[in-house]
Design a protein around this motif. Structure first.
Motif, PDB file in Angstrom:
ATOM      1  N   PHE A 107     -12.073  -2.671   2.386  1.00  0.00           N
ATOM      2  CA  PHE A 107     -11.369  -1.418   2.676  1.00  0.00           C
ATOM      3  C   PHE A 107     -10.300  -1.620   3.759  1.00  0.00           C
ATOM      4  O   PHE A 107      -9.214  -1.031   3.685  1.00  0.00           O
ATOM      5  N   ALA A 108     -10.600  -2.444   4.757  1.00  0.00           N
ATOM      6  CA  ALA A 108      -9.649  -2.656   5.851  1.00  0.00           C
ATOM      7  C   ALA A 108      -8.353  -3.282   5.329  1.00  0.00           C
ATOM      8  O   ALA A 108      -7.245  -2.847   5.672  1.00  0.00           O
ATOM      9  N   ARG A 109      -8.481  -4.287   4.477  1.00  0.00           N
ATOM     10  CA  ARG A 109      -7.297  -4.984   3.974  1.00  0.00           C
ATOM     11  C   ARG A 109      -6.533  -4.108   2.982  1.00  0.00           C
ATOM     12  O   ARG A 109      -5.294  -4.060   3.000  1.00  0.00           O
ATOM     13  N   VAL A 110      -7.246  -3.421   2.122  1.00  0.00           N
ATOM     14  CA  VAL A 110      -6.604  -2.538   1.141  1.00  0.00           C
ATOM     15  C   VAL A 110      -5.880  -1.394   1.849  1.00  0.00           C
ATOM     16  O   VAL A 110      -4.715  -1.092   1.559  1.00  0.00           O
ATOM     17  N   ASN A 111      -6.574  -0.747   2.788  1.00  0.00           N
ATOM     18  CA  ASN A 111      -5.976   0.401   3.465  1.00  0.00           C
ATOM     19  C   ASN A 111      -4.767   0.011   4.313  1.00  0.00           C
ATOM     20  O   ASN A 111      -3.780   0.750   4.382  1.00  0.00           O
ATOM     21  N   THR A 112      -4.829  -1.158   4.950  1.00  0.00           N
ATOM     22  CA  THR A 112      -3.691  -1.617   5.749  1.00  0.00           C
ATOM     23  C   THR A 112      -2.465  -1.828   4.873  1.00  0.00           C
ATOM     24  O   THR A 112      -1.351  -1.393   5.209  1.00  0.00           O
ATOM     25  N   ALA A 113      -2.670  -2.487   3.737  1.00  0.00           N
ATOM     26  CA  ALA A 113      -1.552  -2.735   2.823  1.00  0.00           C
ATOM     27  C   ALA A 113      -0.969  -1.433   2.297  1.00  0.00           C
ATOM     28  O   ALA A 113       0.259  -1.271   2.198  1.00  0.00           O
ATOM     29  N   LEU A 114      -1.834  -0.473   1.970  1.00  0.00           N
ATOM     30  CA  LEU A 114      -1.354   0.804   1.441  1.00  0.00           C
ATOM     31  C   LEU A 114      -0.639   1.630   2.512  1.00  0.00           C
ATOM     32  O   LEU A 114       0.335   2.326   2.216  1.00  0.00           O
ATOM     33  N   GLU A 115      -1.121   1.551   3.760  1.00  0.00           N
ATOM     34  CA  GLU A 115      -0.471   2.280   4.845  1.00  0.00           C
ATOM     35  C   GLU A 115       0.935   1.749   5.095  1.00  0.00           C
ATOM     36  O   GLU A 115       1.884   2.516   5.294  1.00  0.00           O
ATOM     37  N   ILE A 116       1.062   0.424   5.099  1.00  0.00           N
ATOM     38  CA  ILE A 116       2.392  -0.181   5.295  1.00  0.00           C
ATOM     39  C   ILE A 116       3.332   0.267   4.190  1.00  0.00           C
ATOM     40  O   ILE A 116       4.489   0.607   4.439  1.00  0.00           O
ATOM     41  N   ARG A 117       2.835   0.287   2.960  1.00  0.00           N
ATOM     42  CA  ARG A 117       3.660   0.736   1.832  1.00  0.00           C
ATOM     43  C   ARG A 117       4.054   2.201   1.997  1.00  0.00           C
ATOM     44  O   ARG A 117       5.190   2.599   1.739  1.00  0.00           O
ATOM     45  N   ARG A 118       3.095   3.021   2.439  1.00  0.00           N
ATOM     46  CA  ARG A 118       3.372   4.451   2.613  1.00  0.00           C
ATOM     47  C   ARG A 118       4.443   4.670   3.677  1.00  0.00           C
ATOM     48  O   ARG A 118       5.372   5.468   3.495  1.00  0.00           O
ATOM     49  N   TYR A 119       4.318   3.955   4.797  1.00  0.00           N
ATOM     50  CA  TYR A 119       5.324   4.094   5.860  1.00  0.00           C
ATOM     51  C   TYR A 119       6.690   3.618   5.385  1.00  0.00           C
ATOM     52  O   TYR A 119       7.719   4.196   5.750  1.00  0.00           O
ATOM     53  N   HIS A 120       6.687   2.565   4.586  1.00  0.00           N
ATOM     54  CA  HIS A 120       7.958   2.078   4.040  1.00  0.00           C
ATOM     55  C   HIS A 120       8.606   3.146   3.165  1.00  0.00           C
ATOM     56  O   HIS A 120       9.817   3.384   3.250  1.00  0.00           O
ATOM     57  N   ASN A 121       7.808   3.798   2.328  1.00  0.00           N
ATOM     58  CA  ASN A 121       8.353   4.846   1.452  1.00  0.00           C
ATOM     59  C   ASN A 121       8.864   6.033   2.259  1.00  0.00           C
ATOM     60  O   ASN A 121       9.902   6.626   1.924  1.00  0.00           O
ATOM     61  N   LEU A 122       8.144   6.381   3.323  1.00  0.00           N
ATOM     62  CA  LEU A 122       8.608   7.467   4.194  1.00  0.00           C
ATOM     63  C   LEU A 122       9.934   7.095   4.843  1.00  0.00           C
ATOM     64  O   LEU A 122      10.855   7.918   4.926  1.00  0.00           O
ATOM     65  N   LEU A 123      10.014   5.837   5.317  1.00  0.00           N
ATOM     66  CA  LEU A 123      11.248   5.367   5.943  1.00  0.00           C
ATOM     67  C   LEU A 123      12.389   5.342   4.928  1.00  0.00           C
ATOM     68  O   LEU A 123      13.527   5.702   5.255  1.00  0.00           O
ATOM     69  N   LYS A 124      12.085   4.940   3.712  1.00  0.00           N
ATOM     70  CA  LYS A 124      13.096   4.897   2.660  1.00  0.00           C
ATOM     71  C   LYS A 124      13.641   6.296   2.375  1.00  0.00           C
ATOM     72  O   LYS A 124      14.859   6.492   2.228  1.00  0.00           O
TER      73      LYS A 124
END
Length: 374
Positions: A107-124
């Motif tokens: 869960f830690a690795r999956v959630n970290t990767a998904l959070e980074i992606r989410r922040y990237h999409n917000l920034l985009k």
């Protein structure tokens, strides 16, 4: 979840689904690539060792289309510290997960990767909003600038404006009166929206001063006060005003820390710089004691008058040498008979060639006035 071993695949899929993740499966690389195109997942858990097409081949194809933030990939492997993991990171893997993982680690690795992606999409999305706002700001700024040069018998006038960003900090304007025409130019510290905001303050100030028959010193004093009172701390603008009396072939001028007005006396190949003392607009307005000074100059038929910002003269080549030092006056002499529109185009080409760059590092602005005497 891409894994040829059914037991491992089903176990990870079951754990994730049980915790409210939507999961699809693929038992080989080819099927995984098909599902990526159709299902468009947010994250890939990718086994390295698979028959026919291994995980590294799949990863290489994914990265040819999608970046690490667009589609995170976590390698799943039994070989911690192996060359395959190193190769995987070189190909663009985001992380790896050992097959002997515990659930918290998954869960830690999956959630970290998904959070980074989410922040990237917000920034985009935020960047897209900023780009739209900058487009609007550029349209507004374009309306601040004059659409046409003054038409004055005996004089040819042309202007060029090339902002560094979508919106720039340079500003120029004209004001035609009965007996004279004022030419105003300013260069705001900084670029982008803050510079454009100060330029809009200057525009409003010129619209106010145009209603009165102020002398040049008084116009600069009013602009100085406007920038000091309405600009952000530390922001300032250099400025110059040239007042042309067409029938007298006479100019008056005043400067606020701006580069000198350049007179190219083409009949004798002489260059004359016109400047007066005066601090930039907005700097220590409350502490200034001296008014802005004014100067006067008589024109000769054939004179070319150039108002410009330092984006031209301070442009540097790869050796760090400014354009002013080696090319500026050489360019003007070589092109002294060129029509003004052609002259402006040639200037931009010359600056790009000199700096060996297509993108300038400062706003480029000039106004050129030819006294034809006809």
């Amino acid at each position: 979840m891409v894994e040829d071993n059914q037991l491992n695949r089903k176990m990870i899929t079951h754990i994730l689904k049980k915790n409210n993740y939507q999961v699809d499966e693929a038992d080989n690389g080819k099927l995984a690539l098909e599902k990526i195109d159709s299902w468009k997942p947010d994250l890939i858990l990718l086994d390295i060792i698979m028959p026919e097409m291994d995980g590294l081949e799949v990863l290489q194809i994914i990265r040819s289309k999608l970046t690490q933030v667009e589609l995170p990939v976590i390698l799943v492997t039994a070989m911690q510290g192996s060359d395959d993991i190193v190769r995987g990171f070189q190909l663009g893997a985001n992380d790896y997960l050992p097959k002997n993982f515990n659930i918290e680690e998954l869960f830690a690795r999956v959630n970290t990767a998904l959070e980074i992606r989410r922040y990237h999409n917000l920034l985009k999305q935020r960047n897209k909003t900023i780009e739209r706002e900058l487009d609007i700001a550029r349209l507004i700024q374009k309306k601040l600038l004059p659409t046409n040069a003054p038409s004055i018998p005996g004089y040819l006038i042309h202007s060029t404006y090339e902002p560094l960003d979508k919106v720039g900090g340079d500003y120029y304007d004209f004001n035609e009166m009965k007996d004279y025409c004022d030419f105003f130019m300013a260069d705001v510290s900084g670029h982008g929206v803050p510079g454009a905001f100060i330029a809009s303050i200057l525009k409003m100030t010129t619209q106010y001063t145009n209603q009165f028959n102020y002398n040049l010193s008084e116009i600069l004093r009013i602009m100085d006060q406007a920038v000091a009172e309405r600009g952000a701390n530390g922001m300032f603008a250099t400025a110059v005003i040239l007042r042309l009396y067409p029938e007298k072939a006479l100019i008056r001028y005043a400067s606020a820390g701006h580069p000198p007005i350049l007179i190219h006396r083409r009949s004798t190949e002489e260059f004359i710089e016109l400047s007066t003392k005066g601090a930039p607009l907005g700097i220590n307005y409350d502490f200034k004691k001296k008014p802005f000074e004014e100067g006067e100059f008589s024109l000769v038929k054939g004179d070319r008058i150039i108002l410009f910002t330092d984006g031209i003269t301070e442009a540097e080549n790869e050796a760090g040498i400014p354009y002013e030092n080696t090319e500026w006056k050489k360019f003007l002499i070589h092109n002294k008979e060129k029509p003004l529109v052609s002259l402006s185009l040639r200037l931009i080409e010359s600056l790009k060639k000199f700096s060996n760059k297509d993108q300038f590092e400062d706003d480029i602005t000039w106004v050129v006035i030819d006294y034809t005497g006809t």
